[in-house]
Design an enzyme around this catalytic site. Structure first.
Site, PDB file in Angstrom:
ATOM      1  N   CYS A  82       0.617  -1.232   0.023  1.00  0.00           N
ATOM      2  CA  CYS A  82      -0.008  -0.026   0.035  1.00  0.00           C
ATOM      3  C   CYS A  82       0.946   1.082   0.071  1.00  0.00           C
ATOM      4  O   CYS A  82       0.281   2.403  -0.456  1.00  0.00           O
ATOM      5  CB  CYS A  82      -0.900  -0.052   1.150  1.00  0.00           C
ATOM      6  N   GLN A 303      -4.982  18.193  13.419  1.00  0.00           N
ATOM      7  CA  GLN A 303      -3.743  17.303  13.278  1.00  0.00           C
ATOM      8  C   GLN A 303      -4.450  15.837  13.529  1.00  0.00           C
ATOM      9  O   GLN A 303      -5.502  15.522  14.204  1.00  0.00           O
ATOM     10  CB  GLN A 303      -3.158  17.439  14.658  1.00  0.00           C
ATOM     11  N   GLU A 353      -3.505  32.872   8.149  1.00  0.00           N
ATOM     12  CA  GLU A 353      -3.741  31.538   7.258  1.00  0.00           C
ATOM     13  C   GLU A 353      -4.390  31.998   5.810  1.00  0.00           C
ATOM     14  O   GLU A 353      -4.972  32.398   5.801  1.00  0.00           O
ATOM     15  CB  GLU A 353      -4.677  30.495   7.961  1.00  0.00           C
ATOM     16  N   ASP A 402       4.199  27.753  12.089  1.00  0.00           N
ATOM     17  CA  ASP A 402       3.824  26.252  11.723  1.00  0.00           C
ATOM     18  C   ASP A 402       3.533  26.338  10.088  1.00  0.00           C
ATOM     19  O   ASP A 402       2.486  26.020   9.709  1.00  0.00           O
ATOM     20  CB  ASP A 402       2.828  25.677  12.567  1.00  0.00           C
ATOM     21  N   CYS A 429       6.974  20.175  10.047  1.00  0.00           N
ATOM     22  CA  CYS A 429       6.758  18.844   9.556  1.00  0.00           C
ATOM     23  C   CYS A 429       7.957  18.405   8.726  1.00  0.00           C
ATOM     24  O   CYS A 429       7.645  17.249   8.007  1.00  0.00           O
ATOM     25  CB  CYS A 429       5.480  18.452   8.875  1.00  0.00           C
TER      26      CYS A 429
END
Length: 471
Positions: A82, A303, A353, A402, A429
């Site tokens: 997968c 998240q 944002e 972030d 990340c």
């Protein structure tokens, strides 16, 4: 006359010596690096080269003559096919060690700045059933494994599961995924079985035909479940067939508190620009974090590892060291989760944002929790965060940022340097782009804390939180 390509070599008894990017392992053959997926350092393997360049090769395991002492048995039947959970064959303690080293290597090699001693990585509270959202495609082009092809059996071509890397129109059928509470497996498999039993057509991505297209399943730590089914209406009676499926799922699974659906006529499965209708229950679910409640709609970002998100945000709050007097800018605020999480420790928090829908969610989440010291703005970060904006709203004492995997735009970095907050808390990340940005910020800031956080067990992905203070 076309020149024949030279056959790629089969390498015998090659020892895997280390880890590389994207979850791959590596070996060296005659001073050439060989990248190998699904290998573990210490394995001795025969490798079939699939791609050969001057400085590196890519290969896959043909056989393992001596397994590494680190190698363990993967628990998922879909492992290796997968494309997810690439490190299931490696003990979790070793995964954490690799991720810690990955952060250290990238910040050191790319950032080239002075770094403090890193804090030990925070392992995930759960290593199975840790996700709160999964997305499954439906297709009439089922992916067949090499073993299935070799068996000579006939297999039905309709499937619900994950898209296969390198075969965008094919779906690997998933019977059991370990990433989410098992109820999601029951719901997905019931949708598949009902669709097969009633002769419902599955989507053909190439031809843009077929009724059943996509299934999104979300749950929350408040015990709520959301299911969103994407259809593609093209024939008379399709809407009725879709509603019959929805009714069957609603009756079968009373645990679903938000059952939604849409008719997507686009070429792709994204739903951000689509009208989503409610068949049963509410158009949202709630997540709880400490004494805060966060509304999560079908288009909301939250998240995906709820319990670990709390630990991540707790690190952010600790690094921010707020006393109640600070003006905080929360850049790339998303749905305002961090902004609302730290608001009771600050004088005011301003979130920015790109996605307007996310900003509306952020405002709603402040209202739900009675938070009155937040402001939110939507738009491109490099356009909004400028000298005029700062002059209007005030110079921040602390900036929390972030950004997405690409990191911060250079203009944003320069604005932060001009603004000169006392503290910057940088959540990433992607430690590689974080390292690049830290190097740019290093003209005025030093890194004083580094805390890696594992949000995604069995994958090579890692979050990292860095505290920067003015020199």
């Amino acid at each position: 006359m076309t020149r024949k390509k030279k056959p790629l070599p089969l390498l015998h008894d090659i020892e895997i010596t280390g880890y590389a990017a994207e979850g791959k392992a590596l070996a060296r053959v005659n001073d050439i690096v060989v990248f190998v997926p699904y290998a573990v350092p210490g394995d001795v393997c025969d490798l079939q080269v699939r791609r050969k360049k001057h400085s590196f090769m890519e290969a896959e395991i043909v056989s393992i003559s001596k397994p590494s002492t680190l190698r363990i048995e993967p628990f998922c039947q879909h492992f290796g096919v997968c494309g997810g959970c690439k490190w299931q064959h490696t003990p979790y303690e070793e995964q954490l060690r690799m991720k810690q080293q990955q952060v250290k290597d990238q910040l050191t090699r790319i950032g080239k700045i002075d770094l403090p001693e890193f804090r030990p990585i925070l392992g995930s509270v759960k290593t199975c059933e840790y996700r709160n959202k999964l997305d499954f495609g439906a297709s009439n082009r089922r992916y067949l494994t090499n073993e299935e092809i070799a068996s000579g059996q006939e297999f039905g071509r309709n499937a619900i599961g994950f898209h296969i890397t390198g075969a965008f129109d094919k779906i690997l059928p998933i019977d059991k995924c370990w990433l989410m509470d098992d109820l999601h497996n029951q719901i997905r498999n019931e949708i598949r079985d009902y669709a097969l039993q009633t002769g419902m057509t599955f989507f053909d991505l190439r031809q843009q035909t077929g009724l059943l297209r996509d299934v999104i399943i979300r749950n929350s730590n408040t015990g709520e479940w959301m299911v969103i089914i994407q259809f593609h209406y093209e024939e008379e009676g399709d809407e009725e067939r879709a509603r019959n499926l929805l009714k069957h799922i609603a009756d079968k699974f009373p645990q679903i508190s938000s059952l939604m659906y849409l008719d997507n006529q686009k070429c792709n499965d994204t739903i951000g620009d689509q009208d989503i209708l409610t068949f049963k229950g509410n158009d949202h679910i709630f997540e709880q974090m400490e004494n805060l409640r966060f509304k999560v709609g079908p288009k909301s970002f939250y998240q995906t590892n709820t319990e670990q998100a709390y630990h991540l945000y707790s690190v952010v709050r600790e690094f921010a060291a707020l006393t109640g007097n600070e003006l905080v800018y929360d850049l790339y605020t998303g749905t305002g989760t961090i902004a609302n999480f730290v608001a009771n420790k600050a004088r005011k928090v301003i979130g920015i944002e790109y996605v307007p829908e996310a900003i509306e969610d952020a405002k709603i989440n402040s209202q739900i929790n009675g938070i009155e010291n937040t402001l939110f703005y939507a738009g491109d970060m490099k356009d909004i965060l400028n000298d005029e904006f700062i002059s209007t709203h005030g110079q921040p004492d602390t900036i929390i940022t972030d950004p997405p995997r690409a990191g911060m735009h250079p203009d944003v970095v320069q604005t932060i340097l001009r603004t000169a907050p006392g503290r910057i808390v940088y959540v990433s990340c992607n430690p590689a782009t974080q390292a690049r940005d830290l190097q740019l910020l290093s003209e005025s800031y030093r890194v004083t804390e580094v805390q890696p956080v594992d949000m995604f067990p069995h994958t090579p992905h890692v979050e990292n939180v860095v505290l920067l203070t003015k020199k």
